[in-house]
Design a protein around this motif. Structure first.
Motif, PDB file in Angstrom:
ATOM      1  N   MET A 125      -0.761  19.802  -8.821  1.00  0.00           N
ATOM      2  CA  MET A 125      -0.419  20.764  -7.775  1.00  0.00           C
ATOM      3  C   MET A 125       0.800  21.696  -8.016  1.00  0.00           C
ATOM      4  O   MET A 125       1.171  22.278  -7.116  1.00  0.00           O
ATOM      5  CB  MET A 125      -0.591  19.695  -6.570  1.00  0.00           C
ATOM      6  N   GLY A 126       1.206  21.204  -8.774  1.00  0.00           N
ATOM      7  CA  GLY A 126       2.794  22.827  -9.306  1.00  0.00           C
ATOM      8  C   GLY A 126       3.679  22.393  -8.578  1.00  0.00           C
ATOM      9  O   GLY A 126       3.942  22.978  -7.076  1.00  0.00           O
ATOM     10  N   LEU A 127       3.938  20.826  -7.560  1.00  0.00           N
ATOM     11  CA  LEU A 127       4.177  20.871  -6.481  1.00  0.00           C
ATOM     12  C   LEU A 127       6.127  20.641  -7.152  1.00  0.00           C
ATOM     13  O   LEU A 127       5.976  19.777  -8.669  1.00  0.00           O
ATOM     14  CB  LEU A 127       4.414  19.231  -5.292  1.00  0.00           C
ATOM     15  N   ASP A 128       7.020  20.771  -7.154  1.00  0.00           N
ATOM     16  CA  ASP A 128       8.214  20.517  -7.095  1.00  0.00           C
ATOM     17  C   ASP A 128       9.006  18.862  -6.682  1.00  0.00           C
ATOM     18  O   ASP A 128      10.259  18.821  -5.735  1.00  0.00           O
ATOM     19  CB  ASP A 128       9.201  21.673  -6.652  1.00  0.00           C
ATOM     20  N   LEU A 129       8.526  17.641  -6.935  1.00  0.00           N
ATOM     21  CA  LEU A 129       8.309  16.441  -6.451  1.00  0.00           C
ATOM     22  C   LEU A 129       9.148  15.730  -8.294  1.00  0.00           C
ATOM     23  O   LEU A 129       8.878  15.756  -9.074  1.00  0.00           O
ATOM     24  CB  LEU A 129       7.716  15.968  -6.149  1.00  0.00           C
ATOM     25  N   GLN A 130       9.913  14.726  -7.523  1.00  0.00           N
ATOM     26  CA  GLN A 130      10.240  13.856  -8.415  1.00  0.00           C
ATOM     27  C   GLN A 130      10.266  11.690  -8.578  1.00  0.00           C
ATOM     28  O   GLN A 130       9.897  12.083  -7.643  1.00  0.00           O
ATOM     29  CB  GLN A 130      11.758  13.968  -8.965  1.00  0.00           C
ATOM     30  N   VAL A 131      10.027  11.687  -9.659  1.00  0.00           N
ATOM     31  CA  VAL A 131       8.640  10.386  -9.534  1.00  0.00           C
ATOM     32  C   VAL A 131      10.196   9.278 -10.102  1.00  0.00           C
ATOM     33  O   VAL A 131      11.570   9.763 -11.318  1.00  0.00           O
ATOM     34  CB  VAL A 131       7.614   9.440 -10.343  1.00  0.00           C
ATOM     35  N   ILE A 132      11.330   8.803  -9.058  1.00  0.00           N
ATOM     36  CA  ILE A 132      12.370   7.569  -9.029  1.00  0.00           C
ATOM     37  C   ILE A 132      12.120   6.203  -9.005  1.00  0.00           C
ATOM     38  O   ILE A 132      10.620   5.699  -8.357  1.00  0.00           O
ATOM     39  CB  ILE A 132      13.247   7.849  -8.215  1.00  0.00           C
ATOM     40  N   LEU A 133      12.250   5.306 -10.249  1.00  0.00           N
ATOM     41  CA  LEU A 133      12.296   4.032 -10.212  1.00  0.00           C
ATOM     42  C   LEU A 133      12.742   2.980 -10.367  1.00  0.00           C
ATOM     43  O   LEU A 133      13.816   3.672 -10.275  1.00  0.00           O
ATOM     44  CB  LEU A 133      12.058   4.020 -11.730  1.00  0.00           C
ATOM     45  N   ASN A 134      12.398   1.782  -9.278  1.00  0.00           N
ATOM     46  CA  ASN A 134      13.484   0.389  -8.410  1.00  0.00           C
ATOM     47  C   ASN A 134      12.959  -0.466  -8.551  1.00  0.00           C
ATOM     48  O   ASN A 134      12.604  -1.088  -7.865  1.00  0.00           O
ATOM     49  CB  ASN A 134      13.778   1.121  -7.182  1.00  0.00           C
TER      50      ASN A 134
END
Length: 222
Positions: A125-134
């Motif tokens: 989708m070309g999104l300016d998002l990040q994945v953060i793990l916890n």
């Protein structure tokens, strides 16, 4: 160094299995009585936090959803720092059968091993998002947002420098905010990767570790 505030993670730090021990709550109250600031920095939604931790008003500010929200417990106001991912992103994750799936005011959350599919959808989708793990949780946030940016906003409201803050946490998502604090501490039950980067590691786990830090702060003049 003069430390005038404590910034603490919730799950795995203040809380064990979602609950904060009564002695930890009392220690927080005694620390607040010294005039120091208290900031809670959590990956939880605000409504969920208030359900499990009704004493949240001990804190001057709460950074929620891993960074994009600053909540003011005394006035019940929420300052939203960034926009949520588009609704189409959440709809696509649902279409692909991602479960569990939670949408907060800003973040979108699921669990491992769903991060691979989440990353695929972000890229497609070309999104300016990040994945953060916890520790097994998978949180999706705007690319520029994390616990450090949220804590910085909270400290600006309180007119406190990050260098005057002791930060304490246990997991991957805590590293960002511990790094900006004058002193970054990992609890004994924290991940090895975080303990390796922290300035100090407590002897006790969870709330017992936090109480160690509080007793030390109380014994230190402001």
């Amino acid at each position: 160094m003069r430390y005038i505030a404590l910034a603490a993670d919730y799950d795995g730090t203040l809380a064990s299995r979602g609950t904060v021990a009564a002695e930890t709550v009392e220690a927080l109250r005694r620390l607040a009585a010294t005039g120091r600031g208290l900031i809670l920095v959590t990956g939880r939604r605000i409504d969920d936090l208030m359900r499990v931790f009704p004493e949240v008003a001990i804190f001057d500010r709460v950074v929620a959803e891993n960074g994009p929200l600053v909540y003011r417990p005394q006035t019940l106001e929420t300052h939203v720092l960034s926009k949520p991912p588009p609704a189409a992103f959440v709809e696509e994750l649902r279409r692909r059968g991602i479960q569990p799936l939670t949408a907060g005011q800003v973040f979108v959350a699921t669990e491992q091993p769903n991060e691979r599919v989440v990353q695929e959808v972000i890229a497609e989708m070309g999104l300016d998002l990040q994945v953060i793990l916890n520790k097994g949780s998978v949180m999706v946030l705007p690319a520029s947002v994390n616990k450090a940016t949220g804590l910085s906003a909270a400290l600006e409201e309180l007119a406190i420098s990050p260098q005057e803050v002791v930060g304490i946490g246990d997991a991957e998502n805590d590293e960002a905010f511990l790094t900006i604090c004058g002193l970054g501490i990992a609890v004994a039950n924290g991940l090895d990767s975080l303990k390796a980067r922290a300035d100090q590691v407590t002897r006790g786990e969870n709330g017992a570790g936090v109480r160690e830090v509080i007793e030390w702060l109380i014994s230190t003049p402001i």
